[in-house]
Design an enzyme around this catalytic site. Structure first.
Site, PDB file in Angstrom:
ATOM      1  N   LYS A 283      -4.642  -6.641   3.201  1.00 37.26           N
ATOM      2  CA  LYS A 283      -5.107  -5.260   3.178  1.00 37.26           C
ATOM      3  C   LYS A 283      -6.345  -5.155   4.073  1.00 37.26           C
ATOM      4  CE  LYS A 283      -5.252  -1.560  -0.173  1.00 37.26           C
ATOM      5  NZ  LYS A 283      -4.790  -1.163  -1.494  1.00 37.26           N
ATOM      6  N   GLU A 369       1.917   4.312 -16.247  1.00 33.55           N
ATOM      7  CA  GLU A 369       1.365   5.371 -17.091  1.00 33.55           C
ATOM      8  C   GLU A 369       2.121   5.524 -18.401  1.00 33.55           C
ATOM      9  OE1 GLU A 369       1.934   5.596 -13.832  1.00 33.55           O
ATOM     10  OE2 GLU A 369      -0.021   5.995 -12.946  1.00 33.55           O
ATOM     11  N   ARG A 397       3.843  11.616 -15.531  1.00 36.55           N
ATOM     12  CA  ARG A 397       4.864  10.582 -15.608  1.00 36.55           C
ATOM     13  C   ARG A 397       5.090  10.100 -17.041  1.00 36.55           C
ATOM     14  NH1 ARG A 397       5.521   6.111 -10.982  1.00 36.55           N
ATOM     15  NH2 ARG A 397       6.382   7.871  -9.865  1.00 36.55           N
TER      16      ARG A 397
HETATM   17  C1  TPP Z   1       2.169   6.921 -10.480  1.00 35.24           C
HETATM   18  C2  TPP Z   1       0.934   6.586  -9.696  1.00 35.24           C
HETATM   19  N1  TPP Z   1      -0.139   6.060 -10.319  1.00 35.24           N
HETATM   20  C3  TPP Z   1      -1.248   5.759  -9.619  1.00 35.24           C
HETATM   21  C4  TPP Z   1      -1.310   5.984  -8.279  1.00 35.24           C
HETATM   22  C5  TPP Z   1      -2.594   5.733  -7.499  1.00 35.24           C
HETATM   23  N2  TPP Z   1      -2.397   4.700  -6.471  1.00 35.24           N
HETATM   24  C6  TPP Z   1      -2.203   5.009  -5.177  1.00 35.24           C
HETATM   25  S1  TPP Z   1      -1.994   3.676  -4.221  1.00 35.24           S
HETATM   26  C7  TPP Z   1      -2.210   2.657  -5.513  1.00 35.24           C
HETATM   27  C8  TPP Z   1      -2.170   1.170  -5.319  1.00 35.24           C
HETATM   28  C9  TPP Z   1      -0.908   0.756  -4.673  1.00 35.24           C
HETATM   29  O1  TPP Z   1      -0.949  -0.618  -4.492  1.00 35.24           O
HETATM   30  P1  TPP Z   1       0.159  -1.306  -3.624  1.00 35.24           P
HETATM   31  O2  TPP Z   1       1.489  -0.773  -3.958  1.00 35.24           O
HETATM   32  O3  TPP Z   1      -0.027  -2.780  -3.744  1.00 35.24           O
HETATM   33  O4  TPP Z   1      -0.159  -0.818  -2.157  1.00 35.24           O
HETATM   34  P2  TPP Z   1      -1.385  -1.188  -1.210  1.00 35.24           P
HETATM   35  O5  TPP Z   1      -2.318  -0.031  -1.270  1.00 35.24           O
HETATM   36  O6  TPP Z   1      -2.015  -2.443  -1.697  1.00 35.24           O
HETATM   37  O7  TPP Z   1      -0.766  -1.356   0.127  1.00 35.24           O
HETATM   38  C10 TPP Z   1      -2.431   3.362  -6.701  1.00 35.24           C
HETATM   39  C11 TPP Z   1      -2.695   2.757  -8.019  1.00 35.24           C
HETATM   40  C12 TPP Z   1      -0.178   6.546  -7.671  1.00 35.24           C
HETATM   41  N3  TPP Z   1      -0.148   6.837  -6.372  1.00 35.24           N
HETATM   42  N4  TPP Z   1       0.920   6.825  -8.391  1.00 35.24           N
END
Ligand code: TPP
Length: 641
Positions: A283, A369, A397
């Site tokens: 990242k 969630e 959700r």
């Molecule tokens: C249902 C839901 N809960 C929380 C989020 C907030 N959120 C956005 S990106 C993220 C982290 C995603 O991590 P990952 O899939 O590993 O992607 P990265 O950013 O590390 O590339 C979160 C928790 C979301 N988008 N959707």
């Protein structure tokens, strides 16, 4: 100015495919620099996009997008994808009014076959596309890219479980950067770490051999052999294999010399079923401040590219989130039963502050969630006092869990609903538009809305004291109003609002964050000679029936206002008044709510203007109501409108 010689030649992926493979690392460098430059001026998601620059190039280089479908989970990592899919000329409008969305959006581009922003939908949606492709005898490919964080959600497993039993070719790329927004949590994350531990990436020769052998004609007729072969080589991939996926990897997601041949082989394979390619990326790759502080550069304000320093908010007034966290900490110091829960959003919800103080009483359950809510319900059955700190939009959700596991059992789970109402740059996917509606319909619930941070503290206090039923309090994104905070003993009487300003002719009854605008409107109305009362309802459920009746009976006009959809506070007030026959008396009652449309991202001020929820709109509503003198004609023929 960064040099963008190659990037200038790539308006669409078809241009990219004309470049030689040798040019691609240089293109990646240019794309990465462009991305950093863009986000330094727009703000937005940075770390995730930086981590998938090579993957983005490789996928568009190998697959025939948009005919081949490429679906990015969450969509926050797609700025590089947007730049090379015809949107470079608008990329600096990202997240602005009329500009590009910060996520994928079908209406924005044919290269975004599925809109996202909430996580973990990519495997389900692409499985649907893969099955549709089979049903229609099409030959295109379907690819999902999902992060290790998004892999923690139930939906991802539901989809894998289903995909594993299907005979549809679906390519899932697990983009493993060992980060969610915060460090990832849970057994899956440990499992992925174990897959990688002590293992170097398969080199190109090995990986290609693995893929070609597994899917080659030689093995095709010998069912089971290929799988065996794969299992032998990919010692750690068993979980995905057990789910019916062919697991390939781990491979270096920054190495185009590996990515491209592997993707080509997978693309050309005749395998009918799901395939999972495990890529490992970093990242924030290629930008030191983002690599060094991966959580802080997940989402950024505008920043100085040279120093990495982000622009800071100019105010010292604490955010609602911070007020919530600090208040809960104070309560938890006295009450050991208080526990905090977040779904992968410790920073966003203030649960990081709570967790620092009470590491054993804060639970980050991952992007989950539904589980978060039922987990909280379980804690409540054992007389703990769970606070689920969650954005309004993400609580959507878990609605069935709220109804079935919390409300029906009347369990005292507390919902701290952050980002309630319009949220600005993140747009409609992140707006907290529906929680008043979906919670106030539920028997047993107490639903509160804070008009400022002092009210928020009182609502937290009240929620701590509610032990016989579920309760929720909502508060907006951003900073408070700078008012003095009460102490933690000040508890509200349940279902009691308050008059904030007394007047005679018009009453404005506000629920939640629009109170200040209501007061502003009242001031202007006073200048115009219209004496106006303003009241803070505080509760959407139970309603302060006495207050509402008093306002009705002593004013010519009653306006309700809230930052929520139809079916919320105003609807409940109307229902109650209708039942009490108030409408028969000719009182002028109006409601102000979010309009029946999804409002695109913009500055909060502009969004309120579009929504018709600012002081000006309130003033106008009052004037129109006073002027209106509609006599309802007798309806003779209901078909003849
Ligand atoms: C249902 C839901 N809960 C929380 C989020 C907030 N959120 C956005 S990106 C993220 C982290 C995603 O991590 P990952 O899939 O590993 O992607 P990265 O950013 O590390 O590339 C979160 C928790 C979301 N988008 N959707």
């Amino acid at each position: 100015m960064n040099e963008t010689k190659l990037l200038d030649q790539v308006k669409y992926p078809s241009d990219l495919r004309k470049l030689s493979k040798e040019d691609l690392p240089k293109l990646a460098k240019e794309l990465r620099e462009e991305l950093i430059d863009v986000v330094s001026t727009t703000g937005g998601h940075l770390g995730a996009g930086l981590g998938v620059v090579e993957l983005t190039i490789a996928l568009h280089y190998v697959f025939d997008t948009p005919k081949d479908k490429l679906v990015w989970d969450v969509g926050h990592q797609t700025y590089p994808h947007k730049i090379i899919t015809g949107r470079r000329d608008r990329i600096r409008t990202l997240r602005k009014g009329e500009g590009l969305s910060g996520f994928t959006k079908r209406s924005e581009s044919e290269y975004d076959p599925f809109g996202a922003a909430h996580s973990s939908t990519s495997i389900s949606s692409t499985l649907g596309m893969a099955v549709a492709k089979n049903l229609s005898n099409n030959s295109n490919h379907v690819v999902a890219v999902i992060g290790d964080g998004a892999m923690s959600a139930g939906m991802a497993y539901e989809a894998m479980n289903n995909a594993g039993a299907m005979k549809s070719k679906l390519i899932v790329i697990l983009n493993d950067n060992d980060m969610s927004i915060a460090p990832p949590v849970g057994a899956m994350s440990s499992y992925l770490a174990r897959l990688l531990s002590g293992k170097t990436y398969f080199n190109l020769r090995e990986t290609v051999k693995m893929v070609t052998s597994a899917f080659s004609k030689r093995f095709k007729d010998k069912a089971g052999k290929a799988e065996e072969f794969l299992r032998d080589i990919v010692s750690g991939g068993t979980l995905f294999n057990e789910l019916g996926f062919y697991y390939v990897g781990p491979i270096d997601g920054h190495n185009l010399n590996t990515l491209i041949p592997v993707l080509k082989n997978i693309k050309n394979s005749k395998h009918n079923g799901p395939i999972l390619i495990h890529t490992v990326t970093k990242k924030g790759k290629g930008y030191k401040p983002a690599e060094d502080s991966r959580d802080k550069y997940h989402g950024v304000n505008k920043f100085n590219v040279v120093t990495g320093e982000q622009t800071k908010s100019k105010t010292d007034i604490p955010s609602y989130t911070k007020v919530f966290a600090n208040t809960l900490v104070k309560h938890a110091e006295n009450d050991t039963k208080i526990v905090g829960i977040t779904g992968a959003m410790p920073g966003g919800t203030g649960m990081d502050i709570f967790g620092k103080k009470f590491p054993d009483r804060m639970f980050d359950v991952g992007i989950a969630e539904q589980h978060a809510v039922t987990f909280a319900a379980g804690l409540a059955t054992e007389s703990y006092k769970p606070f689920v700190a969650i954005y309004s939009t993400f609580l959507q959700r878990a609605y069935d869990q709220v109804v079935h596991d919390v409300a029906i059992q009347n369990l005292p789970v507390r919902f701290a609903i952050d980002r309630a109402g319009l949220v600005g740059a993140d747009g409609p996917t992140h707006a907290g538009s529906f929680d008043i509606t979906y919670l106030s319909t539920l028997p047993n619930f107490v639903v509160m809305g804070a008009s400022d941070e002092a009210e928020l503290v009182k609502m937290i206090n009240t929620s701590v004291s509610i032990n016989d039923r579920p309760s929720a309090f909502r508060y907006p994104r951003g900073n408070g109003l700078g008012v003095k905070l009460p102490d933690i003993n000040e508890i509200l009487k349940i279902g009691e609002g308050k008059i904030v300003k007394e007047g005679k002719k018009v009453a404005i009854l506000s629920f939640g964050g629009r109170l200040m605008e209501s007061l502003k409107a009242a001031e202007i109305l006073e200048i115009k000679g219209i004496s106006t009362t303003v009241a803070d309802a505080r509760f959407a459920k139970p309603l302060d029936k006495k207050l509402i009746m008093d306002l009705c009976l002593n004013h010519e006009v009653l306006i309700t206002i809230e930052e929520g959809s139809i079916g919320g506070f105003g609807s409940h007030v109307f229902q109650m008044l209708a039942e009490r026959g108030i409408f028969d008396k000719g009182l002028k009652i109006r409601s102000m709510i979010l309009p029946d449309q999804f409002i695109n991202q913009d500055t909060p001020e502009n969004m309120y203007k579009v929504a018709g929820l600012d002081a000006k709109a309130i003033e106008q509503k009052v004037i129109d109501a006073l002027k209106s003198n509609i006599v309802i004609p007798k309806i003779k023929n209901i078909n003849n409108k």
